[in-house]
Design an enzyme around this catalytic site. Structure first.
Site, PDB file in Angstrom:
ATOM      1  N   GLU A 110       1.597  12.184  -7.502  1.00 45.60           N
ATOM      2  CA  GLU A 110       0.834  11.334  -8.427  1.00 45.60           C
ATOM      3  C   GLU A 110       0.030  12.123  -9.448  1.00 45.60           C
ATOM      4  O   GLU A 110      -0.195  11.629 -10.546  1.00 45.60           O
ATOM      5  CB  GLU A 110      -0.036  10.317  -7.680  1.00 45.60           C
ATOM      6  CG  GLU A 110      -1.154  10.890  -6.866  1.00 45.60           C
ATOM      7  CD  GLU A 110      -1.901   9.829  -6.070  1.00 45.60           C
ATOM      8  OE1 GLU A 110      -1.992   8.679  -6.521  1.00 45.60           O
ATOM      9  OE2 GLU A 110      -2.403  10.156  -4.995  1.00 45.60           O
ATOM     10  N   ASN A 141      -9.112  -8.902 -17.490  1.00 51.54           N
ATOM     11  CA  ASN A 141      -8.513  -8.033 -16.479  1.00 51.54           C
ATOM     12  C   ASN A 141      -7.711  -8.930 -15.553  1.00 51.54           C
ATOM     13  O   ASN A 141      -8.280  -9.804 -14.910  1.00 51.54           O
ATOM     14  CB  ASN A 141      -9.636  -7.313 -15.705  1.00 51.54           C
ATOM     15  CG  ASN A 141      -9.133  -6.614 -14.458  1.00 51.54           C
ATOM     16  OD1 ASN A 141      -7.964  -6.236 -14.384  1.00 51.54           O
ATOM     17  ND2 ASN A 141      -9.990  -6.436 -13.477  1.00 51.54           N
ATOM     18  N   GLY A 142      -6.399  -8.748 -15.516  1.00 54.43           N
ATOM     19  CA  GLY A 142      -5.570  -9.583 -14.647  1.00 54.43           C
ATOM     20  C   GLY A 142      -4.248  -9.906 -15.308  1.00 54.43           C
ATOM     21  O   GLY A 142      -3.830  -9.211 -16.236  1.00 54.43           O
ATOM     22  N   LYS A 201      -6.912   3.126 -10.799  1.00 59.67           N
ATOM     23  CA  LYS A 201      -7.541   3.260  -9.479  1.00 59.67           C
ATOM     24  C   LYS A 201      -7.311   2.052  -8.577  1.00 59.67           C
ATOM     25  O   LYS A 201      -7.026   2.201  -7.405  1.00 59.67           O
ATOM     26  CB  LYS A 201      -9.040   3.498  -9.671  1.00 59.67           C
ATOM     27  CG  LYS A 201      -9.797   3.780  -8.404  1.00 59.67           C
ATOM     28  CD  LYS A 201      -9.446   5.129  -7.838  1.00 59.67           C
ATOM     29  CE  LYS A 201     -10.116   5.409  -6.522  1.00 59.67           C
ATOM     30  NZ  LYS A 201      -9.398   6.460  -5.796  1.00 59.67           N
ATOM     31  N   ARG A 261     -10.074   2.748 -14.095  1.00 57.30           N
ATOM     32  CA  ARG A 261      -9.321   1.514 -13.844  1.00 57.30           C
ATOM     33  C   ARG A 261      -8.142   1.337 -14.796  1.00 57.30           C
ATOM     34  O   ARG A 261      -7.303   0.460 -14.609  1.00 57.30           O
ATOM     35  CB  ARG A 261     -10.243   0.303 -13.996  1.00 57.30           C
ATOM     36  CG  ARG A 261     -11.429   0.323 -13.062  1.00 57.30           C
ATOM     37  CD  ARG A 261     -12.276  -0.889 -13.296  1.00 57.30           C
ATOM     38  NE  ARG A 261     -11.552  -2.094 -12.954  1.00 57.30           N
ATOM     39  CZ  ARG A 261     -11.488  -2.629 -11.748  1.00 57.30           C
ATOM     40  NH1 ARG A 261     -12.116  -2.043 -10.754  1.00 57.30           N
ATOM     41  NH2 ARG A 261     -10.808  -3.724 -11.526  1.00 57.30           N
ATOM     42  N   CYS A 303      -7.593  -2.509 -15.375  1.00 58.38           N
ATOM     43  CA  CYS A 303      -8.423  -2.697 -16.564  1.00 58.38           C
ATOM     44  C   CYS A 303      -9.898  -2.769 -16.153  1.00 58.38           C
ATOM     45  O   CYS A 303     -10.237  -3.232 -15.079  1.00 58.38           O
ATOM     46  CB  CYS A 303      -8.107  -3.958 -17.355  1.00 58.38           C
ATOM     47  SG  CYS A 303      -6.408  -4.091 -17.865  1.00 58.38           S
ATOM     48  N   GLU A 356       1.016  11.836   3.025  1.00 58.44           N
ATOM     49  CA  GLU A 356      -0.146  11.827   2.134  1.00 58.44           C
ATOM     50  C   GLU A 356      -0.129  13.064   1.219  1.00 58.44           C
ATOM     51  O   GLU A 356      -0.428  12.967   0.023  1.00 58.44           O
ATOM     52  CB  GLU A 356      -1.427  11.744   2.983  1.00 58.44           C
ATOM     53  CG  GLU A 356      -2.737  11.806   2.218  1.00 58.44           C
ATOM     54  CD  GLU A 356      -2.937  10.720   1.179  1.00 58.44           C
ATOM     55  OE1 GLU A 356      -2.121   9.795   1.091  1.00 58.44           O
ATOM     56  OE2 GLU A 356      -3.906  10.825   0.406  1.00 58.44           O
ATOM     57  N   HIS A 386      18.755  15.144   9.816  1.00 63.34           N
ATOM     58  CA  HIS A 386      19.544  13.929   9.587  1.00 63.34           C
ATOM     59  C   HIS A 386      19.805  13.699   8.095  1.00 63.34           C
ATOM     60  O   HIS A 386      20.083  12.573   7.696  1.00 63.34           O
ATOM     61  CB  HIS A 386      18.847  12.726  10.214  1.00 63.34           C
ATOM     62  CG  HIS A 386      18.693  12.864  11.701  1.00 63.34           C
ATOM     63  ND1 HIS A 386      19.763  12.797  12.565  1.00 63.34           N
ATOM     64  CD2 HIS A 386      17.600  13.142  12.465  1.00 63.34           C
ATOM     65  CE1 HIS A 386      19.339  12.978  13.809  1.00 63.34           C
ATOM     66  NE2 HIS A 386      18.026  13.204  13.769  1.00 63.34           N
ATOM     67  N   TRP A 433      -5.140  -1.025 -18.698  1.00 63.47           N
ATOM     68  CA  TRP A 433      -3.948  -0.519 -17.995  1.00 63.47           C
ATOM     69  C   TRP A 433      -2.883  -1.574 -18.254  1.00 63.47           C
ATOM     70  O   TRP A 433      -2.977  -2.696 -17.775  1.00 63.47           O
ATOM     71  CB  TRP A 433      -4.238  -0.382 -16.505  1.00 63.47           C
ATOM     72  CG  TRP A 433      -3.111   0.230 -15.728  1.00 63.47           C
ATOM     73  CD1 TRP A 433      -2.855   1.562 -15.563  1.00 63.47           C
ATOM     74  CD2 TRP A 433      -2.091  -0.468 -15.000  1.00 63.47           C
ATOM     75  NE1 TRP A 433      -1.729   1.723 -14.776  1.00 63.47           N
ATOM     76  CE2 TRP A 433      -1.249   0.500 -14.419  1.00 63.47           C
ATOM     77  CE3 TRP A 433      -1.806  -1.810 -14.782  1.00 63.47           C
ATOM     78  CZ2 TRP A 433      -0.143   0.175 -13.632  1.00 63.47           C
ATOM     79  CZ3 TRP A 433      -0.703  -2.139 -14.002  1.00 63.47           C
ATOM     80  CH2 TRP A 433       0.111  -1.152 -13.440  1.00 63.47           C
ATOM     81  N   LYS A 477      -0.022  12.869  -2.848  1.00 60.14           N
ATOM     82  CA  LYS A 477      -1.042  13.502  -3.699  1.00 60.14           C
ATOM     83  C   LYS A 477      -0.378  14.368  -4.759  1.00 60.14           C
ATOM     84  O   LYS A 477      -0.755  14.354  -5.917  1.00 60.14           O
ATOM     85  CB  LYS A 477      -1.991  14.396  -2.878  1.00 60.14           C
ATOM     86  CG  LYS A 477      -3.031  13.734  -2.038  1.00 60.14           C
ATOM     87  CD  LYS A 477      -4.119  13.035  -2.795  1.00 60.14           C
ATOM     88  CE  LYS A 477      -3.754  11.624  -3.097  1.00 60.14           C
ATOM     89  NZ  LYS A 477      -3.992  10.588  -2.150  1.00 60.14           N
TER      90      LYS A 477
HETATM   91  C1  F6R Z   1      -3.199   7.256  -3.926  1.00 65.47           C
HETATM   92  C2  F6R Z   1      -3.889   6.036  -4.265  1.00 65.47           C
HETATM   93  C3  F6R Z   1      -3.188   4.741  -4.074  1.00 65.47           C
HETATM   94  C4  F6R Z   1      -4.100   3.779  -3.302  1.00 65.47           C
HETATM   95  C5  F6R Z   1      -3.461   2.393  -3.218  1.00 65.47           C
HETATM   96  C6  F6R Z   1      -4.300   1.445  -2.382  1.00 65.47           C
HETATM   97  O1  F6R Z   1      -3.983   8.377  -4.161  1.00 65.47           O
HETATM   98  O2  F6R Z   1      -5.003   6.068  -4.682  1.00 65.47           O
HETATM   99  O3  F6R Z   1      -1.972   4.902  -3.416  1.00 65.47           O
HETATM  100  O4  F6R Z   1      -4.329   4.312  -2.040  1.00 65.47           O
HETATM  101  O5  F6R Z   1      -3.304   1.868  -4.507  1.00 65.47           O
HETATM  102  O6  F6R Z   1      -5.567   1.273  -2.936  1.00 65.47           O
HETATM  103  P1  F6R Z   1      -6.755   0.678  -2.105  1.00 65.47           P
HETATM  104  O7  F6R Z   1      -7.054   1.600  -0.993  1.00 65.47           O
HETATM  105  O8  F6R Z   1      -7.886   0.574  -3.085  1.00 65.47           O
HETATM  106  O9  F6R Z   1      -6.301  -0.659  -1.606  1.00 65.47           O
END
Ligand code: F6R
Length: 611
Positions: free
Chosen positions: A491, A99-100, A606, A27, A2, A484, A507, A73, A488
C-alpha cells in the site's frame, strides 16, 4: 471517504477551514475546495492537495465568517477541478459539500435535467444540490425544509453541509452513514468529519446521528430528524489532545505512529491488565460475560489490517478460550447469506469505526439476533455506536493512511479478551494465565527494543528498494503478521507483495522463487519453528533472497538467511505484537527510499465509508 469542514462564527472562516482540511487530508486528497459566504457565495476548488488549493486562493478575496471546505477521495468522476467540491446548484445560489455516495443519482439527474438543471461535473453530489434547489422552487419552502425533503429522495450515504446565498448566516448539515461532529464554541460553530479540525477551538462536541438534520443560525444549534422531530443535542467533552494529531518532529505520521507503539500498547492495556492484583478487567464485556462464556461460536468481521488482527484473534481465542472462531471479510460476509444464530457473538474490529462494509456486516448480524461486540479506536464512531458492547483500543488518533499502531492495539485488546474468556470458561489454568499476564506486561518494553532495529532495517530497505515483488511467510501466530507485512509494503511502496503460510509455498508460490525474489520469513522461536526452518531451506535451495525475522539469540537461521533481524523473544501467543514491528519499519523505509508519499499513498484513504 472525503473530509468535510465548516465554520460559522466571528472569526475569519477560511484559515480555520484550510487548517481543518489539512487535518482531514488523510480521508482523501485528490482535490479540495472551499465555499465562502460574504454576501456572495464564492466557490474555489482545485485538483490536487489542500496545499494546491491554498496556492490557488492566495490572491482571492477570502474574507468571510461563514464557509465550508472539502477534501476529496473520488467515487463518481475522476479527480479534476470540475468534480472537486463544493458544488453549486444551477442558479449558483446554493452550494454543497458531501462525503458519501448517492446510489440513485442517475435517475434523479435525468429528472432534474428535464426540469432545466445544468450539470458541470460527473458527480452524484451536484445532483444532490440541484435536487435541493428544485424542491425549494417547487414547494416555495425554506432551505432547511428543502434539505429535509431531499433526504427522503436520495438513496445512499451522506454527510453534507449546505450554504445558501439567500441565508447569509446559516449552516445546514445532515448525515446518514458518513461521520459528522459539531463543535460548539463561544458564539461559533464547527462542523467536521472528525474532531481533529475542532479541538483547538473547543472541546464541546455533538456527534450527529443518522437521519438528523443540523441547523445553525442566530447563534443557535437545532437538530431535527428527517421526520421533522426536534432532538436535544447531546453535548460531550472531547478528550483528544492537540499534540496527538501533529507530527511531533517525525517526518511522517506513519513513522511517528510506529514509534508510538510502546505507549499505545500500554494505553490499550491500561486499567485492563492489573498485574499486581493479578486481575483482568474489561468493562465492555461485563454485561455480556455469560454470553461470551456460553457462546457457541465467535464470528469476527473486519477489513484490511483490522481483518489481520482478527486472524490473530482466531488463534488466540481458539487457543486460550476454546471457542470456535470464524474470521470474515466484512464485505463478503454481508452479501453471502451467512448462518448466524442468537448464540453467536460477532466481534467487529475497526480502527476508524466508519468502514461501510463492517457497519453493514454488523447490521446484518444484528438482524439475526447475534450479540455484537465492537473493537474500535475512534471514540463515538458509527461502529462504536452500532454495537451492543465493546472496548476501545485507546491507541490515539491514527493519521498515517497505513495502519500500524491501531493493529498492535487491536491485537492487545483481543489478547486480553481471549485471556478473560479463557479464565471465565476454565480453559486457561491459573498458572498459564499468570504467565501470560506477566509476559503481556513486558510487551511495551520489547516493542521499544524492536524499534531500536530501525537503522539496521533501513540498511536492508536500501538493498531491496527496487525489487518488484516480495513474498512474506509465517506460520501459526506469525501467519497473519506475514499478511500484514505484505499489505504494508504494497500500500505505501506500490511493490507487489504477498503473504503466505510458510508451508503453503510448496503448493504453488515456490515456482516464483529465483535469485531476484526477496522473501521475508518470520521465524521466531515457537511451536512451528523447526518447520519454518525447513521452509527456509526449501527457499534457499532455489536461491531466493531471505530476510528472516528471528528471536534474539537464534543460532540456526543466521547460517541460512542473507539478512537476519533479531527481535526480543516472547510467548508465541504474544509474538505478533513484536514481530510486526520490523515489517512496519521495512515497508516505511522502502517507501521513503522510493520517493513515495507514505502518509497519503495513491488511490487510498484512511476510512472507507463507501462499499
Ligand atoms: C491498511 C489499512 C486498511 C484498513 C481497512 C479497515 O493499512 O489501513 O486496510 O485497515 O480499511 O479500516 P478500519 O480499521 O478503519 O475499519
Amino acid at each position: 471517504m472525503c473530509g468535510i469542514v465548516a465554520y460559522l462564527g466571528h472569526r475569519e472562516a477560511c484559515p480555520i477551514i484550510l487548517k481543518g482540511l489539512h487535518r482531514l487530508e488523510y480521508r482523501g486528497y485528490d482535490s479540495a475546495g472551499v465555499a465562502l459566504l460574504n454576501g456572495d457565495l464564492n466557490v474555489y476548488k482545485k485538483k490536487g492537495k489542500v496545499s494546491d488549493l491554498e496556492a490557488y486562493i492566495a490572491e482571492k478575496d477570502t474574507h468571510a465568517t461563514v464557509g465550508m471546505g472539502h477534501t476529496r477521495w473520488a467515487t463518481h468522476g475522476e479527480p479534476n477541478d470540475e468534480n472537486a467540491h463544493p458544488h453549486y446548484s444551477t442558479s449558483e445560489r446554493i452550494a454543497i459539500i458531501h462525503n458519501g455516495i448517492i446510489e440513485n443519482y442517475a435517475a434523479l439527474k435525468k429528472h432534474l435535467q428535464q426540469q432545466g438543471h445544468v450539470f458541470h461535473s460527473d458527480t452524484d453530489t451536484e445532483v444532490f444540490v440541484n435536487l435541493i434547489e428544485e424542491i425549494q422552487k417547487q414547494n416555495s419552502c425554506s432551505l432547511e425544509e428543502a434539505v429535509r425533503l431531499a433526504l427522503h429522495e436520495v438513496v445512499g450515504a451522506y454527510a453534507i453541509v449546505v450554504l445558501s446565498k439567500d441565508a447569509p448566516n446559516q449552516l445546514i448539515a445532515a448525515r446518514k452513514g458518513s461521520p459528522m461532529v459539531i463543535g460548539i464554541g463561544d458564539g461559533e460553530f464547527f462542523i467536521a468529519s472528525d474532531a481533529t479540525p475542532i479541538i483547538e477551538y473547543t472541546n464541546e462536541v455533538v456527534y450527529v446521528n443518522d437521519y438528523e438534520i443540523v441547523m445553525i443560525r442566530d447563534g443557535q444549534l437545532n437538530i431535527r430528524t428527517k421526520e421533522d422531530v426536534s432532538q436535544t443535542p447531546y453535548i460531550q467533552k472531547l478528550e483528544l489532545e492537540l499534540d496527538s494529531i501533529e507530527k511531533g518532529g517525525y517526518p511522517h505520521f506513519m513513522l511517528k505512529e510506529i514509534f508510538e507503539q510502546p505507549r499505545s500498547i500500554l494505553d490499550s492495556m491500561r486499567g485492563r491488565l492489573e498485574l499486581e492484583a493479578s486481575h483482568l478487567n474489561m468493562g465492555g464485556i461485563r454485561a455480556y460475560e455469560q454470553k461470551f462464556v456460553n457462546a457457541q461460536r465467535i464470528i469476527i468481521v473486519a477489513c484490511g489490517t483490522s481483518w489481520h488482527a482478527g486472524l490473530v484473534a482466531e488463534y488466540l481465542i481458539e487457543d486460550l478460550a476454546r471457542i470456535p472462531v470464524e474470521v470474515e471479510y466484512a464485505s463478503e460476509f454481508r452479501y453471502r447469506n451467512p448462518i448466524i444464530t442468537e448464540r453467536d457473538i460477532v466481534i467487529a474490529i475497526s480502527q476508524s469505526g466508519e468502514t461501510a462494509d463492517t457497519l453493514a456486516a454488523i447490521e446484518l448480524a444484528k438482524s439475526k439476533g447475534a450479540t455484537i461486540f465492537g473493537i474500535c479506536n475512534v471514540v463515538g464512531s458509527s461502529i462504536a455506536r452500532a454495537t451492543d458492547a465493546g472496548a476501545y483500543t485507546h491507541a490515539g488518533p491514527e493519521i498515517g493512511v497505513a495502519s500500524t499502531k491501531a493493529f498492535t492495539a487491536q491485537v492487545t485488546v483481543l489478547t486480553l479478551l481471549a485471556m478473560i474468556m479463557g479464565q471465565k470458561r476454565g480453559t486457561l489454568t491459573d498458572t498459564k494465565l499468570r504467565e501470560l499476564m506477566v509476559e503481556l506486561d513486558t510487551i511495551p518494553a520489547k516493542v521499544t527494543k524492536a524499534l531500536e532495529l530501525d537503522t539496521e532495517i533501513r540498511a536492508i530497505a536500501e538493498i531491496f528498494k527496487d525489487a518488484s515483488n516480495f513474498l512474506y511467510l509465517g506460520r501459526g501466530y506469525n501467519f497473519p503478521v506475514a499478511l500484514e507485512g505484505a499489505l504494508k509494503l504494497k500500500e505505501i511502496s506500490y511493490i507487489h507483495a504477498e503473504g503466505y503460510p510458510a508451508a503453503e509455498m510448496k503448493h504453488g508460490p515456490i515456482a516464483l522463487i529465483d535469485e531476484n525474489m526477496p522473501m521475508v520469513v518470520i521465524a521466531t522461536r515457537d511451536s512451528s519453528y523447526e518447520k519454518v526452518v525447513s521452509n527456509i531451506q526449501e527457499v534457499k535451495a532455489r536461491k531466493g533472497r531471505i530476510i528472516a525475522v528471528v528471536s534474539e539469540g537464534d543460532k540456526v537461521i543466521p547460517a541460512m538467511a542473507e539478512f537476519v533481524i533479531e527481535v526480543p523473544h516472547t510467548s508465541e501467543v504474544l509474538m505478533p505484537l513484536v514481530s510486526v514491528i520490523p515489517l512496519q519499519l521495512l515497508s516505511y523505509h522502502i517507501a521513503v527510499l522510493r520517493g513515495c508519499n507514505v502518509d497519503q499513498p495513491r488511490n487510498l484513504a484512511k476510512s472507507v465509508t463507501v462499499e
